[in-house]
Each structure stands twice: as structure tokens, then as C-alpha cells.
Design an enzyme around this catalytic site. Structure first.
Site, mmCIF file in Angstrom:
data_model
loop_
_atom_site.group_PDB
_atom_site.id
_atom_site.type_symbol
_atom_site.label_atom_id
_atom_site.label_comp_id
_atom_site.label_asym_id
_atom_site.label_seq_id
_atom_site.Cartn_x
_atom_site.Cartn_y
_atom_site.Cartn_z
ATOM 1 N N ARG A 262 0.693 -1.097 -0.092
ATOM 2 C CA ARG A 262 -0.004 0.020 0.013
ATOM 3 C C ARG A 262 0.873 1.176 0.081
ATOM 4 O O ARG A 262 1.859 1.605 0.686
ATOM 5 C CB ARG A 262 -0.893 0.036 1.136
ATOM 6 C CG ARG A 262 -1.933 1.026 1.196
ATOM 7 C CD ARG A 262 -2.679 0.949 0.489
ATOM 8 N NE ARG A 262 -4.108 1.757 0.579
ATOM 9 C CZ ARG A 262 -5.140 1.712 -0.268
ATOM 10 N NH1 ARG A 262 -4.920 1.273 -1.526
ATOM 11 N NH2 ARG A 262 -6.205 2.665 0.086
ATOM 12 N N GLY B 54 -13.161 -1.681 -7.660
ATOM 13 C CA GLY B 54 -14.616 -1.401 -7.264
ATOM 14 C C GLY B 54 -14.848 -0.426 -6.167
ATOM 15 O O GLY B 54 -15.754 0.145 -5.708
ATOM 16 N N GLY B 55 -13.611 0.358 -5.618
ATOM 17 C CA GLY B 55 -13.704 1.004 -4.700
ATOM 18 C C GLY B 55 -14.497 0.443 -3.427
ATOM 19 O O GLY B 55 -14.123 -0.854 -3.296
ATOM 20 N N SER C 127 -8.133 0.808 2.621
ATOM 21 C CA SER C 127 -8.499 0.354 1.239
ATOM 22 C C SER C 127 -9.588 -0.501 1.499
ATOM 23 O O SER C 127 -10.160 -0.931 2.788
ATOM 24 C CB SER C 127 -7.247 -0.479 0.846
ATOM 25 O OG SER C 127 -7.658 -1.253 -0.373
ATOM 26 N N SER C 128 -10.305 -0.703 0.530
ATOM 27 C CA SER C 128 -11.357 -1.841 0.446
ATOM 28 C C SER C 128 -10.833 -3.167 -0.385
ATOM 29 O O SER C 128 -11.852 -3.988 -0.586
ATOM 30 C CB SER C 128 -12.478 -1.247 -0.355
ATOM 31 O OG SER C 128 -12.957 -0.009 0.349
ATOM 32 N N THR D 235 -12.455 4.684 -9.655
ATOM 33 C CA THR D 235 -12.119 3.773 -10.746
ATOM 34 C C THR D 235 -10.768 3.388 -11.274
ATOM 35 O O THR D 235 -10.756 3.558 -12.303
ATOM 36 C CB THR D 235 -12.935 4.410 -11.992
ATOM 37 O OG1 THR D 235 -14.431 5.113 -11.338
ATOM 38 C CG2 THR D 235 -13.387 3.488 -13.104
ATOM 39 N N ASP E 255 -7.932 8.170 -0.643
ATOM 40 C CA ASP E 255 -8.676 7.139 0.162
ATOM 41 C C ASP E 255 -8.725 7.411 1.516
ATOM 42 O O ASP E 255 -9.509 6.814 2.226
ATOM 43 C CB ASP E 255 -8.110 5.707 -0.319
ATOM 44 C CG ASP E 255 -8.624 5.107 -1.384
ATOM 45 O OD1 ASP E 255 -9.541 5.606 -2.108
ATOM 46 O OD2 ASP E 255 -8.274 3.663 -1.792
ATOM 47 N N GLU F 124 -6.009 3.951 -7.942
ATOM 48 C CA GLU F 124 -7.064 4.508 -7.284
ATOM 49 C C GLU F 124 -8.100 5.017 -8.352
ATOM 50 O O GLU F 124 -9.139 4.585 -8.213
ATOM 51 C CB GLU F 124 -6.556 5.598 -6.302
ATOM 52 C CG GLU F 124 -7.322 6.021 -5.085
ATOM 53 C CD GLU F 124 -8.866 5.879 -5.334
ATOM 54 O OE1 GLU F 124 -9.786 4.972 -5.088
ATOM 55 O OE2 GLU F 124 -9.700 6.848 -5.972
#
Ligand code: GLY
Length: 596
Positions: free
Chosen positions: A120, A493-494, A472-473, A405, A447, A427
Site C-alpha cells: 500500500r 470497485g472502490g 483500502s477496500s 475507478t 482514500d 485509485e
């Protein structure tokens, strides 16, 4: 964490989260990292005689083929992942790249070990809690922040792959970048999706000169579908990475180019050469829970993905989902309600756990999840969904940050049964749209929560701080059964990633669908309002859910379109993959080779 240390025969109701959770009331702890081996029978060595061959499922055919080529050459799953990323960065630069970050979940068939790698991005030393606020203290407009230098975090994807390759690589590092170098030099045809994404980003406003020159014909006209796109700067960067490794991005001319791109107007960022030099990826224990007869493992913080997917599943474990199939109102009702509860907790409590005490054990505590499941009525939508107070949680404000996206997911299974499930991101579309060395720099720092406090004055766990990683997701996941690999899945997909992945797992494991059918199920994301692909849903189903009180909004799923890629091992040992038809992906099978 090794799946070999698990007493699968006793693993009926246990909840496990390696490294963090200790015995959970009411269940048999099946494996707790650092504890003595569990009593009772232990399964034999994992996957001793793998004959299933290999497989790659990725968001672009050229990337999937590059990974498969590496597998055919005898490469490991991690080797193939390096090649896939090298090509994705070129052919799908809107979604991921070497200027971004990633998470990788790895399963070693020989040892049974499951480990995760955290690449990350981190906020530079100069980042401040108010850097996404304007002079009046109001949050910046999202796309202004995206395009600013402030959004760019220190990239981590290459450093993470280097670490994973050091531990699980078989082929030489420099060989793995060849497919990307060759394609960058000879050129590739602009795909319909790349053209569409260039069109979208051009419509949002002016691009920096180098990215406009790369993505458009004349600064404005998107490169057409089928046109040949070469990227000699990217080829040169990959040649350096092939020789020097991640160091090529930490110091020297490419690092200097990164710093000057970030420090350019408008709204320059603070990133320095020292920030780049000091970046280190992490090797982290996975977060795992049992779901029915399966063990599901994913990413721990700074991703909220693993915890949130496991929360959805933990709530659903109180419902017989198999008895409520993929076409039933009840099945979708429970999936929606479980998501609403899990998102409320995830939004509130999960952030970079080096900075915030994230109550992972509490969030996945079986009794806590039972209390959350008890809030769900069988026939009415919950009126309001609030975050709970899991054991060990401190009061925190809810953070609605979601991501946009620019993400991609791929799965690789190699010819020895090792598995990589990797989600990788810049991102937003083309990240910050700033380029250096022929690649796009991420905007991952958007984010973070733009505001450090919520409107009630509660601190937000996901606020910006120097050296911190934005929440993050991303939810790269691997599932096991009876000591063996069962499936791997993930998606871009965020914030909607969590819903996409949970849906796919329920589709395969509870509803008995093939990987492709599970991926093709409508995306229904319930973070607050229910946002659903209504065009894929039976109108009668939507009407019934509305009658229960669910408020629907049609369209995409609240984040970007999904790009779910999955590989499952069937009971006869064959691998079956799925590529999301909402993107341009491909599954490539590499047959078993008894000579390896
Ligand atoms: N930027 C997408 C994510 O990390 O979830």
C-alpha cells in the site's frame, strides 16, 4: 499461518483470525498463530500431488497471456504475478500500475502457509490532516484533489512484488518484466475499454502535458480503439526495474522524475526523494475466519477488505443461505442486510492499524456478529443501520470515503498449486493523471478521509497523517476446505469491492454456482442505500425487495464497475476460472505438465 495446522475435522463453528484472535467463546479455536498445535487429527501435507495445472484470470487478455507464458516456462504464481502487473501497467493503466500500490494473498501448496503482502502507498512525511481542506476548512472538490500532487502516495506495488518474489519466485526477476518491455516497445492496440476510459478522463478536464500526449492524438482526441500505442519510456523504466529491482523507483532518475511530477502545479504535493527511499513493503499475517466448512483468508488493515468481507460472511453464517437460492427474495434480502451492517462497522473502525487501534478481533467476534445478525428481520429491511460497539472498539466517527475507478484484480494458480490473489490500484482513472517514467502516479491518498473529524466532532480513524496508509477496500481472498485450496477471488470497485467479493463467495459456496455464474450475478451494494445493477435483476425480485423496505437506486454499484476474477478448484481437481464480462478480462488455463 499454515492451513496445515488446522484441525479441519473439528472446524465446524470456530472463528479464526491469525495473529490477532484468540479463542472465541462458544467455539473451538481451530488455529491461532503462535499457539500450540491444536489437539486432534491434523490433515496430511497440503497439495502433495498437484495435477490440476495452472490458471491465470486477469482483466486484460495480454496480461493474462503474459502470466500464462511465465507458468509455461515453469514459473511460480508470484513470478506470473510480476509479469501480469508489468503488462497491466501498460495496457490497463487506468486501473493499476507500477506507480500504484497493491495487496497480495499467497498460498504455498508445499507448506500450507497463507501469507499476505502489503504494498500500500504511504503518505509522505509532509502530509497533514488538513491537506484535503481548502482555505476555508471545507473539503476540496474530489477531482481537484485527485489531480493534485497531494493525492500521490509513495508507490508500493513493485517493492511488494520484489519481496514476494524473493520468497516465492522460481524464475529470475529480470525475465519476468520481458513481456511488458516487449509490448511497450512494439506497441499494443488500444482496447475499447482503454479508449472509453481515456474519453472519460479527457471529459473531466485538462491533463498534464505528458499524459495528454500519451493518451490523446492532439491533446484532446482520445486515441481510437485499435490504434497502436507504444511506450518507450515505460520500456526503459521496466529495463531498469528488471536490473535494479524496486530500487529503480526509490533513487536515481526515475525517482527524481516522480518527485518533480508530484511537486508540479496545480496544488503540488510534498513527496521527497527521502519518502521514496524509505518505502518498505510489509509481510503480514492474513485475517481469516471460518465460513460454514470453509476457511476464508484475506487482507488485514490497512485494507478494510478482509475484515468487511468476513463480517458479511460472519453475519450470513446465521442464515441458511443455501436454502435461499440466487433467485430468491430472502437470499438477496439477507445479503443486503449483512452488507449494511458490515459497511457501517468498516466505515467506522477500520484504518491503518499502525496508527489506530482497529478492533479486528472484536469485529469478527462470533458473539458480536451473532448480535449483529440478530438485528436482521426476516421480512423487513432495517430502518436505520448504525455501527455497533465491537469488543475493544473506541468511539470513532463514520467515514464515507469510498475510492473510485482505478483498480484491477487477478488470480494466478501455478503448476504446483501455489496461489496468488492480488488486487492492484492507482485509485482513480489513471491515478492522479500525472506521469513519470512512462507510467501513471497514483492518487491513493484521496482514500483518506478529507476531514479529520466527523460532524459530531468525533475523530475519524482514517484521517491523513504522515507515514500513514489510506484505508483500502481491496479484498484479495483465498478460500480453503479440508486443508486444500478451494477458490481465489477479488475485484476492483472502490468501497463496492467488499460487496462484489462477498456476493461471489456466497454465489459459489452457498448457491452452488459456477465461478462465472457467480461473477455474473447482479452486483448489489448496500452501503446506506441499495445500489444495484437493476438491469440484471428480475423486476419482480426488485419489487419484492422494495416491498420489504429496501430503497433501491439503479445503475452501477456505488463504486466502479466490478472486475471480478476468480479461480476455483472443482471436486475432480480441475480448475475453473471466471473473468468479469463487465471488463475485458480473460482466463487462460495452463495444462498440467508431469515433467515439472
Ligand atoms: N483505491 C481502492 C482501494 O484501495 O480500495
Amino acid at each position: 499461518m499454515s492451513i496445515k495446522s488446522i484441525n479441519w475435522r473439528g472446524a465446524t463453528c470456530a472463528v479464526l483470525a491469525a495473529a490477532l484472535l484468540t479463542g472465541i467463546a462458544g467455539c473451538t479455536p481451530v488455529a491461532v498463530q503462535g499457539s500450540s498445535p491444536p489437539a486432534g487429527p491434523i490433515e496430511a501435507a497440503a497439495e502433495p500431488n498437484w495435477t490440476s495445472g495452472g490458471m491465470v484470470a486477469a482483466a486484460n487478455p495480454l496480461a493474462a497471456e503474459a502470466g500464462a507464458e511465465v507458468l509455461r516456462a515453469g514459473g511460480s504464481a508470484v513470478d506470473a504475478a510480476v509479469a501480469v502487473q508489468g503488462v497491466l501497467s501498460l495496457v490497463e493503466p487506468q486501473s493499476s500500475g507500477i506507480g500504484g500500490g497493491a495487496f497480495l494473498v499467497h498460498y504455498s501448496a508445499a507448506t500450507g502457509d497463507v501469507i499476505t503482502y502489503d504494498g500500500r502507498e504511504v503518505a509522505p512525511r509532509g502530509a497533514t490532516a488538513d491537506m484535503f481542506l481548502d482555505a476555508g476548512g471545507k473539503p476540496l472538490r474530489f477531482f481537484d484533489a485527485v489531480r493534485s500532487g497531494r493525492s500521490v502516495g509513495v508507490p508500493g506495488a513493485v517493492a511488494m512484488l520484489e519481496l514476494a518474489h524473493r520468497e516465492h519466485g522460481r524464475l529470475p526477476w529480470r525475465q519476468l518484466w520481458r513481456p511488458g518491455i516487449t509490448l511497450a516497445e512494439t506497441g499494443f492496440a488500444v482496447s475499447p475499454r482503454l479508449h472509453e476510459m481515456i474519453t472519460a478522463v479527457v471529459a473531466r478536464g485538462s491533463l498534464p502535458a505528458n499524459s495528454a500526449a500519451y493518451l490523446t492524438l492532439d491533446g484532446q482526441t482520445p486515441r481510437p480503439v485499435g490504434s497502436l500505442l507504444r511506450n518507450p519510456d515505460y520500456a526503459a523504466t521496466l529495463r531498469r526495474i528488471a536490473v535494479q529491482g524496486a530500487k529503480a523507483l526509490r533513487e536515481g532518475p526515475i525517482a527524481e522524475e516522480i518527485v518533480s511530477a508530484v511537486r508540479a502545479d496545480p496544488m503540488p504535493g510534498t513527496l521527497t526523494l527521502e519518502d521514496l527511499r524509505d518505502y518498505r513493503p510489509n509481510r503480514l499475517e492474513p485475517v481469516c475466519s471460518t465460513y460454514r466448512v470453509y476457511l476464508v483468508c484475506g487482507m488485514r488493515p490497512p485494507s478494510s477488505g478482509g475484515v468487511a468481507v468476513l463480517s458479511v460472511l460472519g453475519i450470513l453464517s446465521h442464515v441458511d443461505m443455501a436454502a435461499r437460492g440466487a433467485t430468491t427474495v430472502a437470499g438477496w434480502h439477507y445479503l443486503i442486510e449483512a452488507q449494511r451492517l458490515a459497511y457501517a462497522d468498516r466505515d467506522t473502525y477500520v484504518a491503518d492499524d499502525r496508527y489506530e487501534a482497529v478492533p479486528i478481533a472484536g469485529l469478527l467476534d462470533r458473539d458480536y456478529l451473532a448480535s449483529r445478525a440478530a438485528l436482521v428481520s426476516p421480512d423487513r429491511a432495517m430502518q436505520r443501520v448504525e455501527p455497533g460497539r465491537p469488543p475493544g472498539a473506541q468511539l470513532r466517527g463514520r467515514d464515507a470515503t469510498g475510492g473510485t475507478t482505478g483498480t484491477s484484480h487477478f488470480v494466478v494458480v501455478d503448476g504446483r498449486g501455489n496461489v496468488v490473489s492480488m488486487t492492484t490500484t492507482v485509485e482513480s482513472l489513471f491515478g492522479s493523471q500525472r506521469m513519470a517514467g512512462g507510467f501513471f502516479l497514483n492518487n491513493q491518498l484521496t482514500d483518506f478521509s478529507f476531514t479529520p473529524f466527523d460532524d459530531k466532532g468525533q475523530p475519524i480513524a482514517n484521517a491523513v497523517a504522515p507515514g500513514k496508509k489510506p484505508r483500502s477496500s481491496m479484498s484479495p481472498t483465498i478460500v480453503f476446505r479440508d486443508g486444500r485450496f478451494e477458490l481465489a477471488v477479488g475485484s476492483p470497485g472502490g468501497h463496492a469491492i467488499i460487496g462484489y467479493v462477498a456476493k461471489s463467495i456466497v454465489g459459489m459456496l452457498d448457491w452452488g454456482l459456477t465461478p462465472q455464474a457467480a461473477v455474473d450475478l447482479p452486483n448489489v451494494i448496500a452501503r446506506g442505500l441499495v445500489v444495484a445493477e437493476t438491469a440484471r435483476m428480475d423486476p419482480a425480485l426488485i419489487e419484492s425487495l422494495r416491498a420489504m423496505g429496501h430503497e433501491f437506486r439503479g445503475g452501477r454499484s456505488g463504486g466502479e464497475a466490478s472486475g471480478i476474477h476468480a479461480v476455483r478448484r472443482l471436486s475432480d481437481g480441475r480448475l475453473e476460472g471466471a473473468a468479469d464480462s463487465r471488463r475485458e478480462g480473460k482466463v487462460v488455463a495452463v495444462p498440467y505438465d508431469s515433467t515439472r
